[in-house]
Design a protein around this motif. Structure first.
Motif, PDB file in Angstrom:
ATOM      1  N   VAL A 158       5.216   3.400   2.326  1.00  0.00           N
ATOM      2  CA  VAL A 158       4.906   2.119   1.705  1.00  0.00           C
ATOM      3  C   VAL A 158       4.748   1.068   2.801  1.00  0.00           C
ATOM      4  CG1 VAL A 158       5.617   0.400   0.015  1.00  0.00           C
ATOM      5  CG2 VAL A 158       6.276   2.800  -0.296  1.00  0.00           C
ATOM      6  N   THR A 159       3.613   0.355   2.803  1.00  0.00           N
ATOM      7  CA  THR A 159       3.327  -0.676   3.798  1.00  0.00           C
ATOM      8  C   THR A 159       3.152  -2.025   3.106  1.00  0.00           C
ATOM      9  OG1 THR A 159       2.192   0.922   5.214  1.00  0.00           O
ATOM     10  CG2 THR A 159       1.780  -1.405   5.653  1.00  0.00           C
ATOM     11  N   ASN A 160       3.860  -3.035   3.601  1.00  0.00           N
ATOM     12  CA  ASN A 160       3.746  -4.389   3.078  1.00  0.00           C
ATOM     13  C   ASN A 160       2.440  -5.016   3.580  1.00  0.00           C
ATOM     14  OD1 ASN A 160       4.064  -6.985   2.165  1.00  0.00           O
ATOM     15  ND2 ASN A 160       5.933  -7.431   3.330  1.00  0.00           N
ATOM     16  N   LEU A 161       1.556  -5.388   2.667  1.00  0.00           N
ATOM     17  CA  LEU A 161       0.274  -5.982   3.043  1.00  0.00           C
ATOM     18  C   LEU A 161       0.366  -7.494   3.215  1.00  0.00           C
ATOM     19  CD1 LEU A 161      -2.102  -3.947   0.673  1.00  0.00           C
ATOM     20  CD2 LEU A 161      -1.464  -3.463   3.056  1.00  0.00           C
ATOM     21  N   ARG A 162       1.536  -8.039   2.965  1.00  0.00           N
ATOM     22  CA  ARG A 162       1.748  -9.479   3.100  1.00  0.00           C
ATOM     23  C   ARG A 162       2.356  -9.813   4.457  1.00  0.00           C
ATOM     24  NH1 ARG A 162       4.595 -11.585  -2.493  1.00  0.00           N
ATOM     25  NH2 ARG A 162       2.748 -11.586  -3.841  1.00  0.00           N
ATOM     26  N   GLY A 163       2.319 -11.089   4.766  1.00  0.00           N
ATOM     27  CA  GLY A 163       2.972 -11.545   5.988  1.00  0.00           C
ATOM     28  C   GLY A 163       4.395 -11.990   5.735  1.00  0.00           C
ATOM     29  N   LYS A 164       4.849 -11.920   4.504  1.00  0.00           N
ATOM     30  CA  LYS A 164       6.224 -12.304   4.180  1.00  0.00           C
ATOM     31  C   LYS A 164       6.949 -11.136   3.548  1.00  0.00           C
ATOM     32  CE  LYS A 164       4.844 -14.347  -0.261  1.00  0.00           C
ATOM     33  NZ  LYS A 164       4.869 -15.566  -1.101  1.00  0.00           N
ATOM     34  N   HIS A 182      13.617  -3.370   1.270  1.00  0.00           N
ATOM     35  CA  HIS A 182      13.103  -4.651   1.747  1.00  0.00           C
ATOM     36  C   HIS A 182      12.058  -4.382   2.821  1.00  0.00           C
ATOM     37  CE1 HIS A 182      16.686  -6.221  -0.270  1.00  0.00           C
ATOM     38  NE2 HIS A 182      16.117  -7.417  -0.201  1.00  0.00           N
ATOM     39  N   LEU A 183      10.853  -4.919   2.620  1.00  0.00           N
ATOM     40  CA  LEU A 183       9.786  -4.758   3.597  1.00  0.00           C
ATOM     41  C   LEU A 183       9.475  -6.123   4.200  1.00  0.00           C
ATOM     42  CD1 LEU A 183       9.298  -2.404   1.375  1.00  0.00           C
ATOM     43  CD2 LEU A 183       7.050  -2.229   2.415  1.00  0.00           C
ATOM     44  N   PHE A 184       9.730  -6.259   5.499  1.00  0.00           N
ATOM     45  CA  PHE A 184       9.370  -7.495   6.176  1.00  0.00           C
ATOM     46  C   PHE A 184       7.847  -7.574   6.293  1.00  0.00           C
ATOM     47  CE2 PHE A 184      13.693  -6.513   7.610  1.00  0.00           C
ATOM     48  CZ  PHE A 184      14.323  -7.702   7.280  1.00  0.00           C
ATOM     49  N   ARG A 190       0.857  -1.183   0.000  1.00  0.00           N
ATOM     50  CA  ARG A 190       0.000   0.000   0.000  1.00  0.00           C
ATOM     51  C   ARG A 190       0.896   1.236   0.000  1.00  0.00           C
ATOM     52  NH1 ARG A 190      -5.273   1.338   1.330  1.00  0.00           N
ATOM     53  NH2 ARG A 190      -5.586   3.395   2.271  1.00  0.00           N
ATOM     54  N   ILE A 191       0.711   2.109  -0.999  1.00  0.00           N
ATOM     55  CA  ILE A 191       1.565   3.282  -1.172  1.00  0.00           C
ATOM     56  C   ILE A 191       0.726   4.526  -0.900  1.00  0.00           C
ATOM     57  CG2 ILE A 191       3.050   4.543  -2.773  1.00  0.00           C
ATOM     58  CD1 ILE A 191       3.509   1.924  -4.250  1.00  0.00           C
ATOM     59  N   VAL A 192       1.036   5.210   0.189  1.00  0.00           N
ATOM     60  CA  VAL A 192       0.263   6.367   0.626  1.00  0.00           C
ATOM     61  C   VAL A 192       1.114   7.626   0.472  1.00  0.00           C
ATOM     62  CG1 VAL A 192      -0.998   7.440   2.534  1.00  0.00           C
ATOM     63  CG2 VAL A 192      -1.020   4.956   2.265  1.00  0.00           C
ATOM     64  N   GLN A 202       7.191  -1.311   6.940  1.00  0.00           N
ATOM     65  CA  GLN A 202       7.044  -0.051   6.229  1.00  0.00           C
ATOM     66  C   GLN A 202       8.397   0.477   5.764  1.00  0.00           C
ATOM     67  OE1 GLN A 202       4.920   2.800   8.666  1.00  0.00           O
ATOM     68  NE2 GLN A 202       2.936   2.149   7.859  1.00  0.00           N
ATOM     69  N   THR A 203       8.365   1.314   4.742  1.00  0.00           N
ATOM     70  CA  THR A 203       9.532   2.057   4.301  1.00  0.00           C
ATOM     71  C   THR A 203       9.044   3.349   3.651  1.00  0.00           C
ATOM     72  OG1 THR A 203      11.644   1.893   3.109  1.00  0.00           O
ATOM     73  CG2 THR A 203       9.699   1.109   1.961  1.00  0.00           C
ATOM     74  N   ARG A 204       9.989   4.214   3.300  1.00  0.00           N
ATOM     75  CA  ARG A 204       9.653   5.485   2.652  1.00  0.00           C
ATOM     76  C   ARG A 204      10.162   5.460   1.215  1.00  0.00           C
ATOM     77  NH1 ARG A 204      12.440   9.649   6.607  1.00  0.00           N
ATOM     78  NH2 ARG A 204      11.384  11.224   5.332  1.00  0.00           N
ATOM     79  N   LEU A 205       9.337   5.962   0.304  1.00  0.00           N
ATOM     80  CA  LEU A 205       9.649   5.981  -1.123  1.00  0.00           C
ATOM     81  C   LEU A 205       9.686   7.427  -1.605  1.00  0.00           C
ATOM     82  CD1 LEU A 205       9.805   4.800  -4.071  1.00  0.00           C
ATOM     83  CD2 LEU A 205       7.299   4.702  -4.020  1.00  0.00           C
TER      84      LEU A 205
END
Length: 256
Positions: free
Chosen positions: A196-202, A226-228, A177-179, A232-235
């Protein structure tokens, strides 16, 4: 041929104004880059005229002294020159660009009792010099963009930029998800910052190449791409700024 008598200011009744508005003409002027001939054109002596040039920032040279009763006035507007002319006297001007290699043309503007006109100057087989930023070496441009990214990552205003409230929309890309978080603009560039938020569990690995589109100059992540699981990370995305540019970059997810 220019008339031998000066223009007179007509009766500006509503009917007259409507009639003149319907008769506005566009005149094409085709010139070679090395032409030295004088260009005599009939212009309105009572209404504004527009000269559309191929120069990025046109300049005008005239010998008149700037006074309240000036024979001619010019207002630059992008690559256009909006000018008004005294209804009684022809005026000679030289029109050129800001770059030393730009060609220069001599115009004699003859006032006429006609509606304001639009003149389009075409210089055959000639193109304006690119902006200074486009003439930078790749290493210089990369160094400047790196400084912009570092400042934004440190939550500081990048030098030469100002904040903007026009944020792009929220987007889903490859289960992330990119906000939009912030937007900064300068004379040449736009910098969009996203969360940026990883919507997955992996773990999901994002690549800068995934976000390159037409007009995009550089892409960066902070602190990592790399998003665990649910991390989250910043883009950061830097694009060319143009009048026709929209307010968002479209992302297309590849899916599973």
């Amino acid at each position: 041929m220019a008339s031998s008598y000066p223009a007179t200011i007509p009766d500006l009744s509503l009917k007259s104004i409507q009639q003149h508005a319907e008769n506005v003409r566009t005149q094409q002027l085709f010139m070679s880059p090395t032409s030295t001939r004088n260009i005599a054109i009939n212009a309105s002596g009572y209404a504004p005229n527009v000269l559309v040039t191929p120069f990025r920032h046109p300049t005008v040279v005239t010998t008149q002294v700037a006074t309240r009763n000036a024979l001619i006035t010019f207002q630059p507007f992008g690559s256009r020159l909006i000018f008004t002319l005294s209804p009684h006297y022809p005026v000679g001007v030289i029109v050129t660009g800001e770059h030393p290699s730009d060609p220069a043309y001599t115009f004699t503007l003859v006032p006429q009792d006609i509606p304001g006109r639009i003149y389009v100057l075409h210089i055959q087989h000639w193109h304006a010099a690119p902006p200074v930023s486009a003439q930078m070496s790749p290493s210089t441009r990369n160094r400047n963009l790196s400084q912009v990214f570092v400042a934004a990552a440190q939550k500081q205003m990048p030098p030469g930029f100002s904040p903007s409230r026009k944020l792009p929309p929220v987007t889903i890309f490859d289960h992330a998800r990119i906000v939009p978080y912030a937007r900064y603009v300068s004379l040449r560039y736009t910098l969009n910052e996203y969360r940026v938020t990883n919507l997955r569990g992996k773990t999901v690995r994002l690549s800068p190449a995934d976000f390159y589109r037409k007009g995009v100059l550089a892409v960066s992540f902070w602190p990592d791409n790399h998003l665990f699981g649910h991390g989250q990370t910043r883009l950061f995305i830097v694009t060319h700024r143009a009048p026709s540019q929209g307010n968002f970059i479209g992302f297309i997810g590849r899916g599973d």
